[in-house]
Design a protein around this motif. Structure first.
Motif, PDB file in Angstrom:
ATOM      1  N   LEU A   1      79.829  25.109  -1.973  1.00  0.00           N
ATOM      2  CA  LEU A   1      79.797  24.195  -3.113  1.00  0.00           C
ATOM      3  C   LEU A   1      81.114  23.455  -3.259  1.00  0.00           C
ATOM      4  O   LEU A   1      81.166  22.366  -3.843  1.00  0.00           O
ATOM      5  N   LEU A   2      82.186  24.046  -2.752  1.00  0.00           N
ATOM      6  CA  LEU A   2      83.501  23.411  -2.733  1.00  0.00           C
ATOM      7  C   LEU A   2      83.996  23.358  -1.304  1.00  0.00           C
ATOM      8  O   LEU A   2      83.563  24.141  -0.454  1.00  0.00           O
ATOM      9  N   VAL A   3      84.917  22.448  -1.051  1.00  0.00           N
ATOM     10  CA  VAL A   3      85.595  22.404   0.238  1.00  0.00           C
ATOM     11  C   VAL A   3      87.089  22.468  -0.038  1.00  0.00           C
ATOM     12  O   VAL A   3      87.605  21.790  -0.931  1.00  0.00           O
ATOM     13  N   THR A   4      87.796  23.307   0.683  1.00  0.00           N
ATOM     14  CA  THR A   4      89.212  23.542   0.407  1.00  0.00           C
ATOM     15  C   THR A   4      90.028  23.485   1.694  1.00  0.00           C
ATOM     16  O   THR A   4      89.502  23.619   2.799  1.00  0.00           O
ATOM     17  N   ASP A   5      91.325  23.245   1.500  1.00  0.00           N
ATOM     18  CA  ASP A   5      92.290  23.500   2.565  1.00  0.00           C
ATOM     19  C   ASP A   5      93.416  24.314   1.937  1.00  0.00           C
ATOM     20  O   ASP A   5      93.223  24.910   0.875  1.00  0.00           O
ATOM     21  N   ALA A   6      94.574  24.334   2.542  1.00  0.00           N
ATOM     22  CA  ALA A   6      95.645  25.194   2.051  1.00  0.00           C
ATOM     23  C   ALA A   6      96.080  24.837   0.636  1.00  0.00           C
ATOM     24  O   ALA A   6      96.490  25.705  -0.133  1.00  0.00           O
ATOM     25  N   GLU A   7      95.979  23.541   0.263  1.00  0.00           N
ATOM     26  CA  GLU A   7      96.526  23.099  -1.015  1.00  0.00           C
ATOM     27  C   GLU A   7      95.515  22.455  -1.940  1.00  0.00           C
ATOM     28  O   GLU A   7      95.732  22.393  -3.144  1.00  0.00           O
ATOM     29  N   THR A   8      94.409  21.923  -1.410  1.00  0.00           N
ATOM     30  CA  THR A   8      93.522  21.105  -2.229  1.00  0.00           C
ATOM     31  C   THR A   8      92.113  21.667  -2.281  1.00  0.00           C
ATOM     32  O   THR A   8      91.721  22.520  -1.489  1.00  0.00           O
ATOM     33  N   VAL A   9      91.348  21.141  -3.239  1.00  0.00           N
ATOM     34  CA  VAL A   9      89.964  21.562  -3.414  1.00  0.00           C
ATOM     35  C   VAL A   9      89.159  20.350  -3.876  1.00  0.00           C
ATOM     36  O   VAL A   9      89.666  19.464  -4.568  1.00  0.00           O
ATOM     37  N   ASP A  10      87.873  20.307  -3.481  1.00  0.00           N
ATOM     38  CA  ASP A  10      87.023  19.167  -3.781  1.00  0.00           C
ATOM     39  C   ASP A  10      85.577  19.653  -3.855  1.00  0.00           C
ATOM     40  O   ASP A  10      85.212  20.643  -3.214  1.00  0.00           O
ATOM     41  N   ILE A  11      84.748  18.990  -4.661  1.00  0.00           N
ATOM     42  CA  ILE A  11      83.309  19.245  -4.642  1.00  0.00           C
ATOM     43  C   ILE A  11      82.766  18.757  -3.306  1.00  0.00           C
ATOM     44  O   ILE A  11      83.130  17.681  -2.839  1.00  0.00           O
ATOM     45  N   ILE A  12      81.893  19.539  -2.694  1.00  0.00           N
ATOM     46  CA  ILE A  12      81.523  19.250  -1.313  1.00  0.00           C
ATOM     47  C   ILE A  12      80.799  17.926  -1.164  1.00  0.00           C
ATOM     48  O   ILE A  12      80.952  17.236  -0.163  1.00  0.00           O
TER      49      ILE A  12
END
Length: 896
Positions: free
Chosen positions: A530-541
C-alpha cells in the motif's frame, strides 16, 4: 532481466565422498544454509541421518561441512530426500535458489547443473523438456523429463529450473537405464518441489508473478510488458522526428511511467533509431521535500556521471516521471526557475557537448499549467497523448505475461475481467492489481480461476478490499497511525485541482511519542504493497488507492477543512525554512490563534516540525509584545492625557499590538516606538509583495500580511497626528528635530499605504473596470452593510474597499465621521481613483459628477445620473469628508 537461469550455479553444491571425489549434487535453498539433495547421494558420501558430509560450493571452491538432519530424512528406498544444515555462515558468493510449483510446467524447457563422471569437478549444464506428473515404484510423486541427454548419475540431487517460470520445480532423482532397444537413454525423473516441501515444510514455494500490481513496469519487468506495442512505436517515431523533447500526457493510471520504462527505453536500446545508436538514460522525480529543484536536479545529474561520457555520438535521455508534482508541490520562484532550466536544457543552451533528450510524463489534468510554462512551446511537435487500451491490447496485457511464466488462465476469465473493467475509468492499475492478487492466490496451482477472482472482489473491489483487510489487521493504535500516514501523503487540491499523492520524508510523519511504532506501521503497509518506501521517503503506491479505498475517502471528507489548513501551515513553514527562517514569515494574528486552537485538540495531528513552527510563532509574538510595551514606557500611567490607538480592520480582536502616545517627557521613547512599528509594517509589506509577484490578488483584503501592514501604517499616522495635536493644543514646546521626525515618519507611513494600494488594489479595480463591471448601489443586502451594499466583485465595491478597508475607517463602523478618519484617506489615492474611473468610463464617471443609479449596463452612459461616486460611497457625506475631498480636488466636489 537477470533470472535464476543465469544465477543457477551460484546455488549449486558438490557433495563429496570421503576420498574427495564427487558423490552427487545439492543446492542451497535458504540464506541460513539449508541444502537439499538426494538421500542416496548422502549414502554415496558414506553418511546418513545425524552424520556429516563434506561439500564444496560451485561459487566458492572451498570445502565446508553439512550436517544431515535426522528429523527430515527420507531414505532412498522411500522419498530419497535429505536436508543438510551448513556449519558456519553461508559464503557471500553463494545465492539460495527459489522453489516454484511444478504444476503447469509440462512441456516447458528446463535447465539443470550437475557433476557427471566426465565433468566431476567443473560440472556441466543439462537441458531438456519437463514432462508430466506420475507415480514412482513406491507410489510417491515423480515428474518425468524427456530429451534429457546430459542428465546422468552425477546429476542426482541437482535442481531443475523451469526456463519459463525461472523457478526450481524439482530435484533430479533417477534416470532410466537404456533398454535392449537402446531406448530411454534421454529419460530422467525428478522429485517435484511440492513433495520436497511436504517432507520439509519450512521450504517456501514462490513463483514469479508477471503482473506488477500498483507499481509501474520497469526495465527489469519489460519481459512482461504487453499491450502497448503500437504506442511505443508512436513514441519512438516522435523522437525520430523531434529528438530533443517528448511529453507523454495521460490521465492518472493510464500507464505513462510503464510505457517509458518498460516500453520506450528498452525499445530504443534494441532498435537503433537515427541519433539514438548509443544511449545513456537517467530518471528523476521531484518531491515536495526538495528545496530547490534546479540545484537538486543538476546535482543529481552530475552524481549520475552521465555527463562524463566523452562519446559525442551518444545521446543522453533524461526521464522526469510524475512531472505534475512540479506544478502541484513546488513553490515560486523555484518552480519557474526549474522550468526555465529545463527549457534551456532542451534548447541545448546547457551541456552543449552532449546530445540531450528530455522525456516527461505528466497527468492530463495538469496540462494547462504545462502549456503555459516555458516548456509549452515544445508541445506542438513533442507531445503524445495516451489513449485507453483497446480490447485486443487488454487481452494481450492479461494473457501474454501469464504465458511467459507458464501460468494458465481458466477459460472465459480474461473476457470476464475485460467486461468488468469496461466501465472503469483508468482501469490499468486496477487490472494489474487484480491480476497480481489472483496470482498470489492461485499461482501455486499454476492457474488463475473464476473462483478466486470472485473471492478477491473482482476488478472494482480488489484494491479496496485489500486495503481494508490490511487496515483491519492492525490494532487500534496502529490504525490511528495508519490513518495519519495516509492523510498526510496526499496533496489536497482546491477548486478544480484534484487531490494527488505526494512523497514525504519519513521524518515528516513522526510525532513525539510514537516514532518506533510509526516506523513499524510504515513497514507493515509497505510489505502489504500500500506504500512504497526507500531509506528516507514514503509514498502511497498509486493514486488508484485514493479513488478506490472507501475508508480513505471517508477520512478525507470528514477532515478536509483541517487537512487543508494543515497543508497551508506546512507550505507556510516550508517558505519560512526556504527564506532562512525569516521572522516575518512566522504565524501572526488570526493564523497564529487558529494554529494554537488546533494544537489544543488532542486528536489533531501535527508533526514535530509543525508543532515547533507554531511554538516559534508564539514566542515571537511574546517578544514583540514585550518590546513594544517596553517602548511605551510610562504611557499607561498617563492614559488620561493620552490616547490608546484602536487598530483598524475587521479582525481587530485578534491583533496583538496596541500603540499609544505619551507625554512630552517620553517623546524620544514614542518616536522610537513609532520607528519600530514602521519596521514591523515594512516586514509584512515585503511578505505581501513577494506573495503577489506578477499576479492580481482579487482577495487582497483576506491577505493577513497585507492587512496587517495597513494596520501598522495607519497606527503610526494616527498616533503621530494625535501626538502633534495634543502638543499644539496644550501649547507644549517640542524640539524641532523631534517634530520633523514625527512628520517624516507620518509621511513615510502614508507613502507606504499608497504604494500598497497602487501595487495590490488598483490592478483589481482596473480589472473590474476593463470588464465593464461597474456595479450599482443595492440599498440593502442580507449580508449586512459596508461592501455588501454594492454589486459583488464590481468596480464600485472595489472602490469602497480601497477607501474604507485600507485604514481610514478607524472604528470599523462603515462610515468616515471624524476629521481624523477623513484625513487618513491618502490624497494621492483620491486622485488616482478618479483618474482611473474617468479613463475607463470615457471621462463620464468620477468622484463629483453624478453617474450612478440603481440601473446598470455595459456602457458607462447607461449608469444613470443620480449620484456621484463620492455620494454613493459616503452616503451620508459629512463635513469632514467634504473638507478632505475639497482639499484634494478643490471646490468642484463641495456641492455634489
Amino acid at each position: 532481466m537477470a533470472t535464476q537461469q543465469d544465477n543457477l550455479t551460484l546455488g549449486i553444491v558438490r557433495i563429496l565422498k570421503p576420498d574427495g571425489k564427487t558423490a552427487g549434487t545439492g543446492f542451497i535453498v535458504t540464506k541460513d544454509g539449508l541444502i537439499v539433495t538426494c538421500a542416496h547421494v548422502v549414502e554415496y558420501a558414506k553418511s546418513g541421518p545425524g552424520g556429516t558430509v563434506s561439500l564444496v560450493f560451485y561459487a566458492r571452491q572451498q570445502t565446508y561441512i553439512g550436517r544431515v538432519d535426522e528429523k527430515y530424512w527420507s531414505a532412498s528406498t522411500v522419498g530419497d530426500i535429505a536436508i543438510l544444515h551448513l556449519e558456519g555462515n553461508l559464503p557471500n558468493e553463494v545465492k539460495p535458489l527459489q522453489l516454484g510449483t511444478s504444476s503447469g510446467s509440462s512441456g516447458h524447457a528446463f535447465k539443470t547443473f550437475g557433476f557427471p563422471k566426465a565433468k566431476s569437478l567443473e560440472g556441466m549444464y543439462g537441458y531438456g523438456t519437463i514432462g508430466d506428473l506420475m507415480s514412482g515404484e513406491n507410489g510417491l510423486p515423480l515428474v518425468q523429463l524427456t530429451n534429457a541427454t546430459e542428465v546422468t548419475p552425477g546429476f542426482s540431487g541437482a535442481p531443475v529450473v523451469d526456463e519459463r517460470t525461472h523457478r526450481v520445480v524439482g530435484m533430479v532423482t533417477a534416470i532410466t537405464p537404456v533398454d535392449k532397444y537402446q531406448r530411454l537413454a534421454e529419460t530422467a525423473f525428478i522429485t517435484p518441489s511440492e513433495f520436497l516441501q511436504e517432507i520439509f515444510p519450512a521450504l517456501q514455494i514462490t513463483n514469479i508473478c508477471p503482473y506488477v500490481g500498483l507499481e509501474a513496469f520497469t526495465k527489469d519487468k519489460a519481459d512482461f510488458f504487453f499491450g502497448r506495442e503500437v504506442l511505443v512505436t508512436e513514441l519512438a517515431n516522435h523522437l525520430k522526428n523531434n529528438p530533443r523533447f517528448l511529453a507523454i500526457v495521460g490521465s492518472s493510471g493510464s500507464g505513462k511511467s510503464s510505457v517509458v520504462q518498460a516500453g520506450l527505453l528498452p525499445y530504443l536500446e534494441q532498435v537503433k533509431l537515427p541519433g539514438f545508436n548509443k544511449i545513456y538514460t537517467v530518471s528523476y522525480r521531484y518531491t515536495a521535500y526538495i528545496t530547490d529543484p534546479s540545484d537538486d536536479f543538476q546535482s543529481y545529474l552530475q552524481k549520475s556521471g552521465i555527463f562524463n561520457v566523452e562519446d559525442t555520438n551518444s545521446r543522453i535521455i533524461i526521464f522526469i516521471d510524475q512531472f505534475e508534482e512540479i506544478f502541484a508541490l513546488c513553490p515560486e520562484p523555484e518552480k519557474s526557475n526549474f522550468l526555465r532550466f529545463l527549457t534551456e536544457l532542451v534548447d541545448q543552451k546547457l551541456f552543449r557537448n552532449n546530445k540531450i533528450t528530455l522525456i516527461i510524463a505528466v497527468r492530463a489534468d495538469f496540462y494547462d499549467p504545462l502549456l503555459s510554462s516555458p516548456l509549452g512551446h515544445f508541445l506542438g511537435v513533442g507531445q503524445v497523448n495516451i489513449t485507453p487500451l483497446k480490447e485486443t491490447e487488454l487481452r494481450e496485457a492479461i494473457a501474454k505475461p501469464a504465458a511467459q511464466v507458464g501460468l494458465e488462465i481458466e477459460s472465459g476469465l480474461d473476457e470476464r475481467i475485460i467486461e468488468d473493467i469496461g466501465a472503469t475509468q483508468n482501469p490499468l492499475p486496477l487490472l494489474e492489481f487484480t491480476l497480481e492478487q489472483l496470482c498470489k492466490n492461485e499461482h501455486s496451482h499454476g492457474r488463475l480461476t473464476h473462483v478466486d477472482y470472485e473471492k478477491i472482489g473482482k476488478v472494482t473491489g480488489a484494491i479496496g478490499q485489500w486495503a481494508n483487510e490490511t487496515y483491519r489487521n492492525l490494532n487500534e493504535k496502529e490504525q490511528l497511525i495508519a490513518k495519519r500516514i495516509f492523510t498526510r501523503l496526499i496533496h489536497y487540491g482546491e477548486g478544480t485541482i484534484p487531490d494527488t499523492r505526494r512523497r514525504l520524508l519519513i521524518s515528516q510523519l513522526l510525532t513525539t511519542n510514537d516514532e518506533k511504532l510509526t516506523r513499524q506501521v510504515i513497514k507493515t503497509l509497505a510489505n502489504q504493497r500500500l506504500l512504497v518506501t526507500d531509506a528516507e521517503t514514503v509514498d502511497i503506491i498509486h493514486e488508484a488507492l485514493l479513488r478506490e479505498w472507501s475508508d480513505l475517502g471517508i477520512w478525507i471528507r470528514e477532515q478536509r477543512s483541517f487537512l487543508l489548513w494543515r497543508q497551508r501551515l506546512d507550505e507556510r513553514r516550508t517558505e519560512w525554512i526556504n527564506n532562512k527562517k525569516d521572522q516575518g514569515l512566522l504565524l501572526r494574528g488570526l493564523s497564529l490563534l487558529e494554529a494554537e486552537k488546533w494544537l489544543q485538540k488532542p486528536e489533531v495531528d501535527l508533526n514535530l516540525d509543525e508543532q515547533a513552527f507554531v511554538k516559534d510563532s508564539s514566542k515571537l509574538r511574546q517578544r514583540e509584545q514585550f518590546r513594544l510595551w517596553a517602548g511605551i514606557g510610562s504611557v499607561v500611567s498617563l492614559i488620561t492625557t493620552g490616547v490608546v490607538i484602536f487598530i483598524n480592520q475587521q479582525n481587530q480582536k485578534q491583533l496583538d499590538l496596541l500603540a499609544a502616545w505619551a507625554s512630552v517627557s517620553q517623546i524620544d521613547n514614542n518616536i522610537e516606538t513609532l520607528q519600530k512599528l514602521f519596521e514591523e509594517a515594512d516586514k509584512y509589506k515585503k511578505v505581501a509583495d513577494k506573495k503577489s509577484q506578477n499576479q492580481i490578488n482579487t482577495k487582497w483584503d483576506k491577505d493577513e500580511d497585507l492587512m496587517r501592514a495597513f494596520s501598522y501604517y495607519v497606527t503610526i499616522q494616527s498616533t503621530a497626528n494625535r501626538m502633534l495635536n495634543e502638543t499644539s493644543k496644550n501649547q507644549i514646546k517640542i524640539k524641532k528635530s523631534d517634530l520633523e521626525k514625527i512628520k517624516s515618519i507620518t509621511a513615510k507611513a502614508e507613502k507606504k499605504r499608497v504604494e500598497i494600494i497602487h501595487d495590490h488594489l488598483y490592478p483589481v479595480l482596473i480589472q473590474r473596470l476593463d470588464a465593464k463591471n461597474y456595479g450599482i448601489y443595492l440599498s440593502s443586502n442580507e449580508d449586512g452593510p459596508g461592501e455588501n451594499l454594492y454589486t459583488k466583485e464590481s468596480a464600485l465595491q472595489e472602490t469602497y474597499k480601497i477607501m474604507f478597508k485600507t485604514g481610514a475607517d478607524l472604528n470599523s463602523d462603515q462610515t468616515i465621521n471624524t476629521k481624523e478618519e477623513a484625513n487618513l484617506i491618502p490624497s494621492k489615492t483620491i486622485l488616482e481613483i478618479e483618474k482611473v474611473w474617468l479613463k475607463k468610463t470615457e471621462n463620464y464617471c468620477g468622484w463629483c459628477n453624478p453617474c450612478i443609479s440603481s440601473g446598470m449596463g455595459s456602457d458607462p452612459h447607461q449608469l444613470g445620473k443620480t449620484y456621484s461616486i463620492k455620494q454613493i460611497l459616503f452616503f451620508s457625506v459629512t463635513s469632514f469628508v467634504d473638507d478632505r475631498f475639497k482639499s484634494v480636488l478643490g471646490d468642484r466636489c463641495s456641492s455634489d
